[in-house]
Write an enzyme that holds these catalytic residues in place. Structure first.
Site, PDB file in Angstrom:
ATOM      1  N   CYS A 101       1.027  -1.220  -0.008  1.00  0.00           N
ATOM      2  CA  CYS A 101      -0.121  -0.103   0.034  1.00  0.00           C
ATOM      3  C   CYS A 101       0.898   1.317  -0.084  1.00  0.00           C
ATOM      4  CB  CYS A 101      -0.880   0.232   1.345  1.00  0.00           C
ATOM      5  SG  CYS A 101      -2.355  -1.099   1.180  1.00  0.00           S
ATOM      6  N   CYS A 158      -7.595   0.734 -16.752  1.00  0.00           N
ATOM      7  CA  CYS A 158      -6.709   0.858 -15.359  1.00  0.00           C
ATOM      8  C   CYS A 158      -5.816   1.682 -15.753  1.00  0.00           C
ATOM      9  CB  CYS A 158      -6.206  -0.556 -15.325  1.00  0.00           C
ATOM     10  SG  CYS A 158      -5.272  -1.602 -16.359  1.00  0.00           S
TER      11      CYS A 158
END
Ligand code: SAM
Length: 403
Positions: free
Chosen positions: A66, A361
């Protein structure tokens, strides 16, 4: 050295004048630290942003999975939308945005873990920040609990079948009937190892185990549900990252396609869009991987209440559907990989197809392709950001074009 962060880059890093990249900082923050090669790797934050929050995940410091847990959710959503807006603006385009869809915590159903054999045992997790070491993530906030619960199992597997030299890639997907595991870069498969792994998969209740692309154990087809159809994708095949984002993208695509009776689904994968659309339309699915289309076709043949779905294995970069091929469709769905679909979009620009549903994407290639369509007379009706890669800088979107 003291710096002020002015913006975020595409990888989610803060950027100060220079440019100097400062990971895990936010616009407006004043930071200090040592700069090496245009990067301030370990910033001390002198003035924090009001958007800064304590990272909710205990692994955030070490894990590189992350990049944006230190910012408020609303900030991240706004930033991801602004990435799309800026990419469009760079092409002279603009569009209304539909409300974003944001996947919840613990919804990620597919992840590729790295596995390293150690002197004693093994380590399985995600790559650590800016490093090739592996961070273990037993309390990961994004993964489905079924995936985190399987991490000790994966460590057993790496201990048993990992090579001491390299790193194993373990692609784990939650199917309707259990875990579907596809492994690469483990020990080479010989007869005894295959027998051991087959037993291991059976004893641990895996739906399927594949080794370097070869299925070596299958207790049940690892089905995914696409509308009324159930499909068993080939090992490691593309699948939208969360089930709720898949649903959001399917409903955005359905909205953009409307009541078109004949639809082409380009870059169709295993039928994420083609099969739900076949409840109301005849669909032609085009994709370069024949095994994915075979899975789609099998799912369609075993479903009830669907209209005809045909398929075609085709490289749409080298050999796009031409305007004359497109003339028989009332709508086109297009969901290319990160590189976008320039050749196919140029052919669409010369076609008379009334509606196009786009999924992407990569906002930059999406905007490049959108410009080609808009220059040819299409209107970009709306865009929706779908955040299925929570806390990462990845941006997914759906959009509708019409002429
Ligand atoms: C982003 S995925 C989308 C798949 C599908 N629409 C879904 O949502 O599950 C892109 C797909 O394009 C396919 N693909 C990649 N390059 C291609 C090419 N040159 N021609 C046709 N298909 C390609 C990939 O195999 C993959 O299935």
């Amino acid at each position: 050295m003291t710096l002020t962060i002015t913006r975020l880059g595409h990888h989610g890093d803060g950027i100060a004048e220079g440019p100097v990249f400062v990971p895990r900082t936010l616009p407006g923050e004043v930071v200090e630290g040592e700069i090496a090669q245009g990067r301030l790797a370990a910033p001390r934050i002198l003035t924090p942003s009001p958007e800064r929050v304590a990272a909710p995940c205990p692994h955030y410091k070490a894990c590189g999975g992350c990049a944006l847990q230190h910012a408020r959710e609303g900030f991240v959503t706004g930033w991801k939308e602004s990435v799309i807006r800026q990419a469009l603006a760079a092409q002279g385009l603009d569009a209304p945005f539909h409300a974003p869809h944001i996947s919840g915590l613990h919804t990620r159903r597919r992840a590729t873990f790295s596995g390293r054999r150690l002197k004693k045992g093994a380590l399985v997790g995600f790559h650590a920040r800016a490093s090739d070491t592996v961070a273990s993530v037993p309390d990961c906030l994004i993964l489905r609990p079924e995936l985190t619960a399987a991490l000790p199992l994966l460590e057993d597997l790496v201990t048993m079948a990992g090579s001491r030299k390299g790193e194993m890639a373990l692609s784990l997907t939650l199917s309707d009937v259990g875990l579907d595991l596809s492994v690469t870069c483990g020990k080479p498969l010989d007869g005894p190892l295959q027998a051991t792994l087959g037993q291991w998969a059976g004893a641990n209740g895996l739906a399927r185990l594949a080794w370097d692309g070869e299925v070596i154990a299958q207790a049940a087809p690892p089905l995914q549900t696409f509308g009324r159809a159930k499909v068993a994708p080939p090992p490691g095949a593309f699948l939208q990252a969360t089930a709720d984002a898949q649903e959001a993208l399917q409903s955005a695509v359905a909205k953009a396609v409307g009541d078109a009776p004949r639809v082409a689904d380009l870059f169709a994968g295993c039928g994420t869009f083609a099969l739900p659309l076949a409840e109301g339309a005849e669909v032609h699915a085009v994709e370069s991987v024949a095994e994915m289309l075979a899975a789609l076709d099998h799912g369609w043949r075993h479903a009830t209440g669907l209209k005809r779905v045909t398929h075609e294995t085709r490289d749409l970069f080298r050999n796009p559907l031409l305007p004359e091929d497109l003339a028989r469709f009332d709508a086109v769905v297009i969901d290319p990989p990160r590189a976008g679909a320039e050749a196919q979009v140029r052919a669409l620009a010369d076609s008379a197809v009334p509606r196009i549903a786009a999924v992407s994407c990569n906002p930059v290639t999406f905007a490049r392709d959108a410009k080609i369509l808009c220059d040819a007379g299409y209107r970009l009706d709306w865009v929706q950001m779908v955040d299925q890669f929570r806390f990462s800088p990845h941006v997914e979107l759906a959009a509708a074009f019409a002429r």
